[in-house]
Design an enzyme around this catalytic site. Structure first.
Site, PDB file in Angstrom:
ATOM      1  N   ASP A  13       9.411   3.024   0.828  1.00 17.17           N
ATOM      2  CA  ASP A  13       8.304   3.798   1.387  1.00 17.17           C
ATOM      3  C   ASP A  13       8.299   3.617   2.904  1.00 17.17           C
ATOM      4  O   ASP A  13       7.893   2.588   3.421  1.00 17.17           O
ATOM      5  CB  ASP A  13       6.986   3.311   0.765  1.00 17.17           C
ATOM      6  CG  ASP A  13       5.796   4.155   1.200  1.00 17.17           C
ATOM      7  OD1 ASP A  13       5.928   4.898   2.190  1.00 17.17           O
ATOM      8  OD2 ASP A  13       4.741   4.056   0.553  1.00 17.17           O
ATOM      9  N   LYS A  70       2.950  10.712   7.739  1.00 20.07           N
ATOM     10  CA  LYS A  70       2.429  10.425   9.084  1.00 20.07           C
ATOM     11  C   LYS A  70       3.197  11.099  10.223  1.00 20.07           C
ATOM     12  O   LYS A  70       3.005  12.270  10.464  1.00 20.07           O
ATOM     13  CB  LYS A  70       2.356   8.908   9.275  1.00 20.07           C
ATOM     14  CG  LYS A  70       1.508   8.268   8.154  1.00 20.07           C
ATOM     15  CD  LYS A  70       0.775   7.051   8.561  1.00 20.07           C
ATOM     16  CE  LYS A  70       0.130   6.393   7.365  1.00 20.07           C
ATOM     17  NZ  LYS A  70      -1.247   6.040   7.495  1.00 20.07           N
ATOM     18  N   TYR A 104       0.844  -1.195   0.000  1.00 21.79           N
ATOM     19  CA  TYR A 104       0.000   0.000   0.000  1.00 21.79           C
ATOM     20  C   TYR A 104       0.879   1.245   0.000  1.00 21.79           C
ATOM     21  O   TYR A 104       1.733   1.415   0.875  1.00 21.79           O
ATOM     22  CB  TYR A 104      -0.938   0.024   1.220  1.00 21.79           C
ATOM     23  CG  TYR A 104      -1.840   1.235   1.183  1.00 21.79           C
ATOM     24  CD1 TYR A 104      -2.845   1.339   0.216  1.00 21.79           C
ATOM     25  CD2 TYR A 104      -1.663   2.306   2.059  1.00 21.79           C
ATOM     26  CE1 TYR A 104      -3.659   2.458   0.145  1.00 21.79           C
ATOM     27  CE2 TYR A 104      -2.476   3.432   1.994  1.00 21.79           C
ATOM     28  CZ  TYR A 104      -3.471   3.502   1.026  1.00 21.79           C
ATOM     29  OH  TYR A 104      -4.268   4.621   0.948  1.00 21.79           O
TER      30      TYR A 104
HETATM   31  N1  PLP Z   1       2.643   4.753   1.955  1.00 16.53           N
HETATM   32  C1  PLP Z   1       2.370   3.954   2.986  1.00 16.53           C
HETATM   33  C2  PLP Z   1       3.316   2.835   3.314  1.00 16.53           C
HETATM   34  C3  PLP Z   1       1.228   4.143   3.755  1.00 16.53           C
HETATM   35  O1  PLP Z   1       0.944   3.332   4.762  1.00 16.53           O
HETATM   36  C4  PLP Z   1       0.362   5.226   3.422  1.00 16.53           C
HETATM   37  C5  PLP Z   1      -0.859   5.478   4.208  1.00 16.53           C
HETATM   38  O2  PLP Z   1      -1.284   4.698   5.039  1.00 16.53           O
HETATM   39  C6  PLP Z   1       0.679   6.034   2.337  1.00 16.53           C
HETATM   40  C7  PLP Z   1       1.842   5.792   1.628  1.00 16.53           C
HETATM   41  C8  PLP Z   1      -0.208   7.169   1.949  1.00 16.53           C
HETATM   42  O3  PLP Z   1      -0.144   8.197   2.865  1.00 16.53           O
HETATM   43  P1  PLP Z   1      -1.350   9.249   2.965  1.00 16.53           P
HETATM   44  O4  PLP Z   1      -2.530   8.511   3.535  1.00 16.53           O
HETATM   45  O5  PLP Z   1      -0.823  10.325   3.868  1.00 16.53           O
HETATM   46  O6  PLP Z   1      -1.610   9.736   1.588  1.00 16.53           O
END
Ligand code: PLP
Length: 426
Positions: free
Chosen positions: A231, A258, A145
Protein backbone atom coordinates in the site's frame (compact mmCIF):
# COMPACT_ATOMS: atom_id res chain seq x y z
CA UNK A 1 -4.76 32.77 25.17
CA UNK A 2 -5.38 29.13 24.48
CA UNK A 3 -6.75 27.53 21.32
CA UNK A 4 -10.42 27.76 22.37
CA UNK A 5 -10.09 31.47 23.23
CA UNK A 6 -8.49 32.17 19.88
CA UNK A 7 -11.11 30.38 17.79
CA UNK A 8 -14.59 31.60 18.90
CA UNK A 9 -15.99 31.68 15.37
CA UNK A 10 -14.83 28.12 14.69
CA UNK A 11 -16.54 27.04 17.91
CA UNK A 12 -19.81 28.75 16.93
CA UNK A 13 -19.72 27.28 13.41
CA UNK A 14 -18.82 23.86 14.73
CA UNK A 15 -21.85 23.93 17.02
CA UNK A 16 -24.03 25.06 14.13
CA UNK A 17 -22.68 22.26 11.88
CA UNK A 18 -23.76 19.72 14.50
CA UNK A 19 -27.33 20.36 13.38
CA UNK A 20 -26.56 18.66 10.07
CA UNK A 21 -23.54 16.40 10.63
CA UNK A 22 -22.87 14.12 13.62
CA UNK A 23 -20.36 15.99 15.75
CA UNK A 24 -20.38 18.78 13.15
CA UNK A 25 -17.84 17.00 10.98
CA UNK A 26 -17.66 14.37 8.26
CA UNK A 27 -14.30 12.64 8.90
CA UNK A 28 -13.58 10.99 12.25
CA UNK A 29 -9.94 12.03 12.31
CA UNK A 30 -10.46 15.72 11.50
CA UNK A 31 -12.51 16.27 14.66
CA UNK A 32 -10.87 17.00 18.01
CA UNK A 33 -11.96 18.51 21.31
CA UNK A 34 -12.95 21.22 22.09
CA UNK A 35 -13.75 21.83 18.39
CA UNK A 36 -11.84 21.69 15.11
CA UNK A 37 -10.78 24.88 13.34
CA UNK A 38 -13.23 25.56 10.53
CA UNK A 39 -11.22 26.34 7.43
CA UNK A 40 -12.24 29.04 4.98
CA UNK A 41 -9.48 28.89 2.41
CA UNK A 42 -5.95 27.73 1.80
CA UNK A 43 -2.99 28.54 -0.44
CA UNK A 44 0.51 27.10 -0.65
CA UNK A 45 1.66 26.17 2.86
CA UNK A 46 -1.06 28.11 4.67
CA UNK A 47 -4.57 27.42 5.94
CA UNK A 48 -6.88 30.26 7.02
CA UNK A 49 -9.67 29.59 9.51
CA UNK A 50 -13.04 31.20 10.13
CA UNK A 51 -11.48 33.47 12.78
CA UNK A 52 -9.07 34.81 10.15
CA UNK A 53 -6.09 33.04 11.73
CA UNK A 54 -3.46 31.47 9.49
CA UNK A 55 -1.70 28.19 10.17
CA UNK A 56 1.44 26.73 8.66
CA UNK A 57 -0.01 23.52 7.29
CA UNK A 58 2.21 20.64 8.33
CA UNK A 59 -0.53 18.11 7.61
CA UNK A 60 -1.31 18.77 3.94
CA UNK A 61 -4.60 16.92 4.16
CA UNK A 62 -2.95 13.88 5.69
CA UNK A 63 -0.06 13.85 3.16
CA UNK A 64 -2.27 14.16 0.04
CA UNK A 65 -1.15 17.69 -0.91
CA UNK A 66 2.50 17.22 -1.71
CA UNK A 67 2.48 20.58 -3.53
CA UNK A 68 0.51 22.38 -0.84
CA UNK A 69 -2.84 24.06 -1.51
CA UNK A 70 -4.05 25.50 -4.81
CA UNK A 71 -0.80 25.11 -6.75
CA UNK A 72 -1.26 27.45 -9.75
CA UNK A 73 -0.38 24.76 -12.33
CA UNK A 74 -2.83 22.30 -10.78
CA UNK A 75 -5.58 24.92 -10.53
CA UNK A 76 -4.98 25.73 -14.21
CA UNK A 77 -5.19 22.08 -15.26
CA UNK A 78 -8.42 21.52 -13.32
CA UNK A 79 -9.98 24.72 -14.67
CA UNK A 80 -9.09 23.90 -18.27
CA UNK A 81 -10.43 20.38 -17.93
CA UNK A 82 -13.64 21.50 -16.18
CA UNK A 83 -14.57 23.47 -19.29
CA UNK A 84 -14.27 20.26 -21.35
CA UNK A 85 -16.28 18.08 -18.98
CA UNK A 86 -15.50 16.53 -15.63
CA UNK A 87 -16.35 12.88 -16.18
CA UNK A 88 -17.38 10.73 -19.12
CA UNK A 89 -19.07 7.32 -19.25
CA UNK A 90 -16.13 6.14 -21.38
CA UNK A 91 -12.35 5.89 -21.38
CA UNK A 92 -10.33 9.03 -22.18
CA UNK A 93 -6.73 10.02 -22.84
CA UNK A 94 -6.22 11.52 -19.36
CA UNK A 95 -6.76 8.12 -17.72
CA UNK A 96 -4.35 6.44 -20.11
CA UNK A 97 -1.72 9.16 -19.53
CA UNK A 98 -1.89 8.83 -15.72
CA UNK A 99 -1.88 5.02 -15.94
CA UNK A 100 1.14 5.24 -18.26
CA UNK A 101 2.96 7.42 -15.72
CA UNK A 102 2.44 4.79 -13.01
CA UNK A 103 3.53 1.98 -15.32
CA UNK A 104 6.66 3.91 -16.36
CA UNK A 105 7.63 4.74 -12.79
CA UNK A 106 6.86 1.44 -11.06
CA UNK A 107 8.32 -1.68 -12.69
CA UNK A 108 5.98 -4.03 -10.77
CA UNK A 109 3.00 -2.20 -12.28
CA UNK A 110 2.04 -3.21 -15.82
CA UNK A 111 -1.67 -2.40 -15.72
CA UNK A 112 -3.71 0.09 -13.66
CA UNK A 113 -7.30 0.55 -12.55
CA UNK A 114 -8.52 3.83 -11.00
CA UNK A 115 -10.83 4.34 -8.03
CA UNK A 116 -12.01 7.38 -6.09
CA UNK A 117 -10.08 6.80 -2.88
CA UNK A 118 -7.23 4.84 -1.42
CA UNK A 119 -9.79 2.81 0.54
CA UNK A 120 -11.44 1.65 -2.67
CA UNK A 121 -8.06 0.90 -4.22
CA UNK A 122 -7.29 -1.40 -1.28
CA UNK A 123 -10.73 -3.00 -1.57
CA UNK A 124 -10.22 -3.71 -5.28
CA UNK A 125 -6.70 -5.02 -4.67
CA UNK A 126 -7.92 -7.50 -2.07
CA UNK A 127 -10.85 -8.57 -4.24
CA UNK A 128 -8.41 -9.06 -7.12
CA UNK A 129 -6.10 -11.12 -4.90
CA UNK A 130 -9.02 -13.31 -3.82
CA UNK A 131 -10.23 -13.69 -7.40
CA UNK A 132 -6.72 -14.53 -8.64
CA UNK A 133 -5.81 -17.02 -5.90
CA UNK A 134 -9.26 -18.39 -5.13
CA UNK A 135 -8.40 -18.05 -1.42
CA UNK A 136 -10.29 -16.19 1.32
CA UNK A 137 -7.85 -14.86 3.94
CA UNK A 138 -6.17 -11.47 4.21
CA UNK A 139 -3.10 -10.93 6.37
CA UNK A 140 -2.29 -7.40 7.51
CA UNK A 141 -0.21 -5.68 10.16
CA UNK A 142 -1.60 -4.70 13.54
CA UNK A 143 -1.93 -0.90 13.29
CA UNK A 144 -1.57 -0.86 9.51
CA UNK A 145 -3.99 1.75 8.14
CA UNK A 146 -5.47 0.98 4.75
CA UNK A 147 -8.59 3.15 4.73
CA UNK A 148 -12.19 2.78 5.74
CA UNK A 149 -13.18 -0.55 4.15
CA UNK A 150 -14.38 -2.72 7.02
CA UNK A 151 -12.34 -5.72 5.89
CA UNK A 152 -9.07 -3.93 6.72
CA UNK A 153 -9.55 -2.92 10.37
CA UNK A 154 -6.70 -1.00 11.96
CA UNK A 155 -6.38 -3.37 14.90
CA UNK A 156 -8.09 -6.40 16.41
CA UNK A 157 -9.95 -4.02 18.72
CA UNK A 158 -11.72 -2.47 15.79
CA UNK A 159 -13.26 -5.67 14.58
CA UNK A 160 -16.26 -5.18 16.89
CA UNK A 161 -17.19 -1.75 15.54
CA UNK A 162 -19.64 -2.36 12.74
CA UNK A 163 -17.74 -5.42 11.53
CA UNK A 164 -19.60 -8.74 11.79
CA UNK A 165 -17.55 -11.63 13.21
CA UNK A 166 -17.95 -13.44 9.88
CA UNK A 167 -15.86 -10.71 8.23
CA UNK A 168 -13.36 -10.54 11.10
CA UNK A 169 -12.74 -14.26 10.57
CA UNK A 170 -11.28 -13.43 7.16
CA UNK A 171 -8.51 -11.21 8.55
CA UNK A 172 -5.29 -12.21 10.32
CA UNK A 173 -3.19 -9.59 12.09
CA UNK A 174 0.57 -9.83 12.45
CA UNK A 175 3.03 -7.52 14.25
CA UNK A 176 4.87 -5.16 11.88
CA UNK A 177 8.56 -5.71 11.14
CA UNK A 178 8.35 -9.25 12.54
CA UNK A 179 9.12 -11.78 9.83
CA UNK A 180 9.07 -14.72 12.24
CA UNK A 181 5.43 -14.03 13.15
CA UNK A 182 4.40 -13.94 9.48
CA UNK A 183 6.41 -17.07 8.74
CA UNK A 184 4.66 -18.93 11.58
CA UNK A 185 1.23 -17.79 10.43
CA UNK A 186 1.85 -18.77 6.81
CA UNK A 187 3.22 -22.13 7.92
CA UNK A 188 -0.15 -22.83 9.57
CA UNK A 189 -2.62 -21.19 7.16
CA UNK A 190 -0.61 -20.15 4.11
CA UNK A 191 -2.67 -22.23 1.70
CA UNK A 192 -5.76 -20.15 2.60
CA UNK A 193 -4.10 -16.75 2.35
CA UNK A 194 -4.96 -14.64 -0.70
CA UNK A 195 -2.80 -11.65 0.20
CA UNK A 196 -0.43 -10.09 2.66
CA UNK A 197 -1.19 -6.36 2.69
CA UNK A 198 1.42 -3.97 4.10
CA UNK A 199 2.45 -0.35 4.11
CA UNK A 200 6.19 0.02 3.40
CA UNK A 201 6.15 2.80 6.02
CA UNK A 202 3.45 2.52 8.66
CA UNK A 203 1.52 5.80 8.59
CA UNK A 204 0.47 5.37 12.22
CA UNK A 205 3.67 6.56 13.85
CA UNK A 206 5.71 6.79 10.61
CA UNK A 207 7.55 3.54 11.23
CA UNK A 208 9.60 2.38 8.25
CA UNK A 209 9.63 -1.33 7.48
CA UNK A 210 13.12 -2.82 7.38
CA UNK A 211 14.26 -3.62 3.86
CA UNK A 212 15.01 -7.17 5.00
CA UNK A 213 11.49 -7.51 6.33
CA UNK A 214 9.90 -6.49 3.03
CA UNK A 215 12.23 -8.75 1.05
CA UNK A 216 11.38 -11.56 3.46
CA UNK A 217 7.65 -10.94 2.98
CA UNK A 218 8.19 -11.13 -0.78
CA UNK A 219 9.93 -14.49 -0.49
CA UNK A 220 7.39 -15.94 1.96
CA UNK A 221 4.31 -14.85 0.01
CA UNK A 222 5.75 -16.27 -3.19
CA UNK A 223 6.57 -19.56 -1.45
CA UNK A 224 2.99 -19.86 -0.17
CA UNK A 225 1.26 -18.79 -3.39
CA UNK A 226 -0.18 -15.66 -1.72
CA UNK A 227 0.02 -12.22 -3.28
CA UNK A 228 2.08 -9.42 -1.75
CA UNK A 229 0.12 -6.16 -1.81
CA UNK A 230 2.08 -3.01 -1.00
CA UNK A 231 0.00 0.00 0.00
CA UNK A 232 1.84 3.06 -1.34
CA UNK A 233 -1.03 5.49 -0.81
CA UNK A 234 1.19 7.65 1.42
CA UNK A 235 4.64 6.47 0.40
CA UNK A 236 4.45 7.22 -3.31
CA UNK A 237 5.78 10.69 -2.42
CA UNK A 238 9.08 9.17 -1.23
CA UNK A 239 10.60 8.28 -4.62
CA UNK A 240 9.49 8.54 -8.27
CA UNK A 241 8.73 4.82 -8.15
CA UNK A 242 7.47 4.78 -4.57
CA UNK A 243 9.08 3.18 -1.55
CA UNK A 244 9.34 -0.13 -3.44
CA UNK A 245 11.89 1.53 -5.72
CA UNK A 246 14.11 2.49 -2.79
CA UNK A 247 13.78 -0.93 -1.15
CA UNK A 248 14.08 -2.84 -4.43
CA UNK A 249 11.07 -5.04 -3.77
CA UNK A 250 8.51 -6.08 -6.35
CA UNK A 251 5.00 -6.70 -4.99
CA UNK A 252 2.23 -8.38 -6.98
CA UNK A 253 -0.14 -5.48 -6.49
CA UNK A 254 0.34 -1.86 -5.40
CA UNK A 255 -2.27 0.58 -4.18
CA UNK A 256 -1.98 4.32 -4.79
CA UNK A 257 -3.94 7.41 -3.76
CA UNK A 258 -3.45 10.94 -2.46
CA UNK A 259 -0.66 12.60 -4.48
CA UNK A 260 -1.61 10.90 -7.78
CA UNK A 261 -4.83 12.97 -7.77
CA UNK A 262 -3.22 16.39 -7.30
CA UNK A 263 -5.60 17.18 -4.44
CA UNK A 264 -8.76 15.63 -5.91
CA UNK A 265 -10.33 12.33 -4.78
CA UNK A 266 -8.35 9.40 -6.18
CA UNK A 267 -7.11 5.87 -5.80
CA UNK A 268 -5.54 3.28 -8.08
CA UNK A 269 -4.50 -0.34 -8.02
CA UNK A 270 -1.75 -1.63 -10.26
CA UNK A 271 0.16 -4.82 -10.79
CA UNK A 272 1.34 -7.42 -13.24
CA UNK A 273 -0.65 -7.92 -16.39
CA UNK A 274 -1.40 -11.48 -15.27
CA UNK A 275 -2.96 -10.52 -11.95
CA UNK A 276 -4.64 -7.35 -13.22
CA UNK A 277 -6.29 -9.32 -16.03
CA UNK A 278 -8.93 -10.37 -13.47
CA UNK A 279 -10.47 -6.95 -14.19
CA UNK A 280 -10.44 -7.40 -17.98
CA UNK A 281 -14.07 -7.06 -19.14
CA UNK A 282 -13.32 -9.24 -22.16
CA UNK A 283 -13.03 -12.19 -19.78
CA UNK A 284 -16.43 -13.76 -19.09
CA UNK A 285 -15.37 -14.43 -15.46
CA UNK A 286 -13.92 -10.96 -14.85
CA UNK A 287 -14.09 -9.18 -11.51
CA UNK A 288 -16.76 -6.51 -11.63
CA UNK A 289 -15.23 -3.12 -10.84
CA UNK A 290 -17.55 -0.16 -11.19
CA UNK A 291 -17.48 3.43 -9.93
CA UNK A 292 -19.27 6.43 -11.40
CA UNK A 293 -16.28 8.73 -10.95
CA UNK A 294 -13.41 6.26 -11.50
CA UNK A 295 -10.67 7.94 -13.50
CA UNK A 296 -12.69 11.15 -13.87
CA UNK A 297 -11.10 13.75 -16.10
CA UNK A 298 -10.60 16.40 -13.40
CA UNK A 299 -8.66 14.03 -11.17
CA UNK A 300 -6.50 12.67 -13.96
CA UNK A 301 -5.68 16.20 -15.19
CA UNK A 302 -4.68 17.30 -11.68
CA UNK A 303 -2.83 14.05 -10.98
CA UNK A 304 -0.71 14.29 -14.11
CA UNK A 305 0.52 17.77 -13.16
CA UNK A 306 1.10 16.68 -9.56
CA UNK A 307 3.37 13.83 -10.70
CA UNK A 308 5.13 16.02 -13.25
CA UNK A 309 5.93 18.60 -10.56
CA UNK A 310 7.24 15.99 -8.15
CA UNK A 311 10.68 15.64 -9.72
CA UNK A 312 13.54 13.73 -8.03
CA UNK A 313 15.03 17.16 -7.16
CA UNK A 314 11.83 18.27 -5.46
CA UNK A 315 11.60 14.98 -3.57
CA UNK A 316 15.14 15.53 -2.33
CA UNK A 317 14.32 19.10 -1.36
CA UNK A 318 11.19 18.26 0.68
CA UNK A 319 13.05 15.37 2.33
CA UNK A 320 15.73 17.90 3.36
CA UNK A 321 13.05 20.25 4.70
CA UNK A 322 11.61 17.39 6.73
CA UNK A 323 15.08 16.58 8.08
CA UNK A 324 15.47 20.23 9.23
CA UNK A 325 12.00 20.15 10.73
CA UNK A 326 12.68 16.90 12.60
CA UNK A 327 15.98 18.27 13.95
CA UNK A 328 14.27 21.50 15.06
CA UNK A 329 11.43 19.67 16.78
CA UNK A 330 13.88 17.38 18.58
CA UNK A 331 15.92 20.36 19.77
CA UNK A 332 12.81 22.15 21.01
CA UNK A 333 11.65 19.06 22.91
CA UNK A 334 15.05 18.67 24.54
CA UNK A 335 15.24 22.39 25.37
CA UNK A 336 11.91 22.21 27.19
CA UNK A 337 12.62 18.91 28.91
CA UNK A 338 9.99 16.95 26.98
CA UNK A 339 10.72 13.27 26.49
CA UNK A 340 9.89 12.03 23.05
CA UNK A 341 11.02 11.21 19.56
CA UNK A 342 10.44 12.37 16.03
CA UNK A 343 10.39 9.55 13.50
CA UNK A 344 11.03 10.46 9.86
CA UNK A 345 11.10 8.77 6.51
CA UNK A 346 11.71 11.17 3.61
CA UNK A 347 9.12 13.95 3.84
CA UNK A 348 6.93 12.06 6.36
CA UNK A 349 7.36 12.74 10.08
CA UNK A 350 5.71 11.81 13.34
CA UNK A 351 6.00 13.42 16.73
CA UNK A 352 5.99 10.96 19.63
CA UNK A 353 5.61 12.39 23.09
CA UNK A 354 6.87 10.32 26.00
CA UNK A 355 8.47 7.66 23.80
CA UNK A 356 12.04 6.79 24.74
CA UNK A 357 12.97 4.17 22.16
CA UNK A 358 12.58 4.23 18.38
CA UNK A 359 9.23 2.52 17.59
CA UNK A 360 9.33 -0.62 15.41
CA UNK A 361 5.73 -1.73 15.70
CA UNK A 362 2.29 -0.33 16.48
CA UNK A 363 2.44 -1.74 20.03
CA UNK A 364 5.40 0.59 20.74
CA UNK A 365 3.24 3.68 20.13
CA UNK A 366 1.19 5.94 22.35
CA UNK A 367 -0.90 8.05 19.99
CA UNK A 368 -3.51 9.33 22.44
CA UNK A 369 -1.65 10.63 25.53
CA UNK A 370 -2.69 13.82 27.34
CA UNK A 371 0.62 15.62 26.75
CA UNK A 372 0.34 14.92 23.02
CA UNK A 373 -3.22 16.29 23.04
CA UNK A 374 -2.01 19.39 24.88
CA UNK A 375 0.86 19.87 22.43
CA UNK A 376 -1.50 19.55 19.50
CA UNK A 377 -3.82 22.23 20.89
CA UNK A 378 -0.89 24.48 21.81
CA UNK A 379 0.44 24.10 18.23
CA UNK A 380 -3.00 25.03 16.88
CA UNK A 381 -3.05 28.06 19.18
CA UNK A 382 0.38 29.09 17.83
CA UNK A 383 -0.72 28.67 14.21
CA UNK A 384 0.78 25.27 13.44
CA UNK A 385 -1.60 22.75 11.88
CA UNK A 386 -0.58 19.18 12.67
CA UNK A 387 -2.54 15.95 13.13
CA UNK A 388 -3.80 15.41 16.67
CA UNK A 389 -1.82 12.17 16.72
CA UNK A 390 1.43 13.91 15.70
CA UNK A 391 1.67 13.12 11.97
CA UNK A 392 3.34 15.80 9.83
CA UNK A 393 4.79 16.12 6.34
CA UNK A 394 6.48 18.71 4.17
CA UNK A 395 5.35 19.96 0.77
CA UNK A 396 6.99 21.60 -2.24
CA UNK A 397 5.17 24.82 -1.23
CA UNK A 398 7.59 25.14 1.72
CA UNK A 399 11.14 26.37 2.10
CA UNK A 400 13.66 26.56 4.94
CA UNK A 401 12.18 29.86 6.17
CA UNK A 402 8.75 28.21 6.58
CA UNK A 403 10.35 25.31 8.42
CA UNK A 404 12.25 27.69 10.74
CA UNK A 405 9.01 29.52 11.53
CA UNK A 406 7.24 26.18 12.17
CA UNK A 407 10.00 25.17 14.57
CA UNK A 408 9.74 28.52 16.39
CA UNK A 409 5.97 28.08 16.76
CA UNK A 410 6.45 24.52 18.00
CA UNK A 411 8.98 25.76 20.55
CA UNK A 412 6.46 28.26 21.93
CA UNK A 413 3.77 25.56 22.04
CA UNK A 414 6.08 23.15 23.88
CA UNK A 415 7.03 25.87 26.38
CA UNK A 416 3.36 26.57 27.13
CA UNK A 417 2.55 22.91 27.68
CA UNK A 418 5.51 22.41 29.97
CA UNK A 419 4.68 25.57 31.97
CA UNK A 420 1.02 24.58 32.29
CA UNK A 421 2.10 21.12 33.43
CA UNK A 422 4.31 22.64 36.13
CA UNK A 423 1.44 24.89 37.22
CA UNK A 424 -0.85 21.88 37.55
CA UNK A 425 1.70 19.91 39.54
CA UNK A 426 2.56 22.75 41.94
N1 PLP B 1 -3.89 3.37 2.60
C1 PLP B 1 -3.09 4.17 3.30
C2 PLP B 1 -1.68 3.72 3.58
C3 PLP B 1 -3.53 5.40 3.76
O1 PLP B 1 -2.73 6.19 4.48
C4 PLP B 1 -4.86 5.80 3.45
C5 PLP B 1 -5.38 7.10 3.91
O2 PLP B 1 -4.79 7.81 4.71
C6 PLP B 1 -5.67 4.94 2.73
C7 PLP B 1 -5.16 3.73 2.29
C8 PLP B 1 -7.08 5.31 2.40
O3 PLP B 1 -7.13 6.32 1.46
P1 PLP B 1 -8.44 7.23 1.34
O4 PLP B 1 -8.50 8.08 2.58
O5 PLP B 1 -8.23 8.02 0.08
O6 PLP B 1 -9.60 6.31 1.25
Amino acid sequence: MDYADRTPRSRALSEQFQRWMPGGDTRSITWFAPHPAVIEHAAGHELTDADGRTYIDLLNNYTALVHGHAHPRIVEAITEQAARGSVYPAPHAGQAALAEQLVRRVPSVERVRFTNSGSEAVMQAIKAARAFTGRPLLVKAQGGYHGSWDQVPLTDLETGQGMPPELAALVRMVPYNDLGALEALLARQGDRVAAVLLEPVMGEGVIAADADYLHGVRTLTAAHGALMVLDEVITFRLAPGGRQQTIGVSPDLTTFGKIIGGGLPVGAVGGSERVMSVFDPRRPDHLHHAGTFNGNALTTAAGLVSLELLTPQEIERIDGLAASLAAGLREAMTAHGLTGRVTRCGSLLHLHVGLEAEPRDFSDLDLGGKTLRDIHLACMAEGLFIAPRGLMNTSTAMDEAVVAEAVARFGRAAAQVVQAGRATVS
